[in-house]
Scaffold this motif. Sequence first.
Motif, short mmCIF file in Angstrom:
data_model
loop_
_atom_site.label_atom_id
_atom_site.label_comp_id
_atom_site.label_asym_id
_atom_site.label_seq_id
_atom_site.Cartn_x
_atom_site.Cartn_y
_atom_site.Cartn_z
N GLN A 42 0.83 -1.21 0.00
CA GLN A 42 0.00 0.00 0.00
C GLN A 42 0.86 1.26 0.00
O GLN A 42 0.53 2.24 -0.66
CB GLN A 42 -0.92 0.03 1.21
CG GLN A 42 -2.06 -0.95 1.13
CD GLN A 42 -2.96 -0.85 2.34
OE1 GLN A 42 -2.56 -0.33 3.39
NE2 GLN A 42 -4.16 -1.36 2.21
N SER A 44 2.36 1.67 -3.48
CA SER A 44 1.29 2.13 -4.38
C SER A 44 0.94 3.59 -4.12
O SER A 44 0.68 4.35 -5.06
CB SER A 44 0.05 1.27 -4.21
OG SER A 44 0.30 -0.05 -4.58
N ALA A 45 0.92 3.99 -2.86
CA ALA A 45 0.62 5.38 -2.52
C ALA A 45 1.72 6.33 -3.00
O ALA A 45 1.46 7.50 -3.26
CB ALA A 45 0.43 5.52 -1.01
N PRO A 58 -0.63 7.83 -7.38
CA PRO A 58 -1.19 9.19 -7.47
C PRO A 58 -0.38 10.12 -8.37
O PRO A 58 -0.94 10.91 -9.13
CB PRO A 58 -1.21 9.68 -6.03
CG PRO A 58 -1.31 8.43 -5.23
CD PRO A 58 -0.49 7.43 -5.98
N ILE A 68 -8.96 9.93 -4.09
CA ILE A 68 -8.40 9.63 -2.77
C ILE A 68 -9.48 9.76 -1.70
O ILE A 68 -9.56 8.93 -0.79
CB ILE A 68 -7.21 10.56 -2.45
CG1 ILE A 68 -6.08 10.34 -3.45
CG2 ILE A 68 -6.71 10.37 -1.02
CD1 ILE A 68 -5.50 8.95 -3.48
N THR A 102 -8.20 3.23 2.17
CA THR A 102 -7.08 3.95 2.77
C THR A 102 -7.31 3.95 4.26
O THR A 102 -8.19 4.64 4.77
CB THR A 102 -7.01 5.40 2.23
OG1 THR A 102 -6.94 5.34 0.82
CG2 THR A 102 -5.81 6.11 2.75
N ILE A 158 -2.74 8.55 3.59
CA ILE A 158 -3.31 9.77 3.00
C ILE A 158 -2.22 10.83 2.84
O ILE A 158 -2.17 11.53 1.83
CB ILE A 158 -4.48 10.28 3.85
CG1 ILE A 158 -5.62 9.25 3.83
CG2 ILE A 158 -4.98 11.63 3.34
CD1 ILE A 158 -6.74 9.55 4.78
N ASP A 169 -0.11 9.82 -0.10
CA ASP A 169 -0.87 10.12 -1.31
C ASP A 169 -0.79 11.60 -1.66
O ASP A 169 -0.60 11.97 -2.82
CB ASP A 169 -2.34 9.73 -1.15
CG ASP A 169 -2.58 8.24 -1.26
OD1 ASP A 169 -1.78 7.56 -1.91
OD2 ASP A 169 -3.59 7.77 -0.72
N SER A 196 2.63 12.44 -3.02
CA SER A 196 2.76 11.93 -4.39
C SER A 196 1.97 12.78 -5.38
O SER A 196 2.43 13.04 -6.49
CB SER A 196 2.31 10.48 -4.44
OG SER A 196 2.43 9.97 -5.73
N MET A 197 0.78 13.22 -4.98
CA MET A 197 -0.02 14.10 -5.85
C MET A 197 0.69 15.42 -6.08
O MET A 197 0.64 15.98 -7.18
CB MET A 197 -1.40 14.35 -5.25
CG MET A 197 -2.35 13.20 -5.41
SD MET A 197 -4.04 13.60 -4.92
CE MET A 197 -3.86 13.88 -3.19
#
Length: 79
Positions: free
Chosen positions: A3, A6-7, A11, A36, A45, A51, A54, A57-58
């Motif tokens: 996870q 991936s996070a 994103p 998200i 999540t 979070i 994420d 990454s965003m």
Amino acid sequence: MDQIISALIFPCLLVILFARITYNRYVALFLMVVLIAASAKLGYTSSFWLITIDAFSMTIGFVVATYMLRRLKKSGSDF
């Protein structure tokens, strides 16, 4: 562990992909925030740290998309 990886990756890549499709980095960022938020509401999540990762990454994806769209505009692409 998967996870977190991936996070870190998805994103960022999705913001870049959405920016390339819509030619607008703000729309791309909004779409990712909605995705998200939906995953957090549905329970995929599970922690605050995911979070936060994420969001980091965003932000990286937003910066890369900004650079990409400026370069496309400078080269005279058809958008």
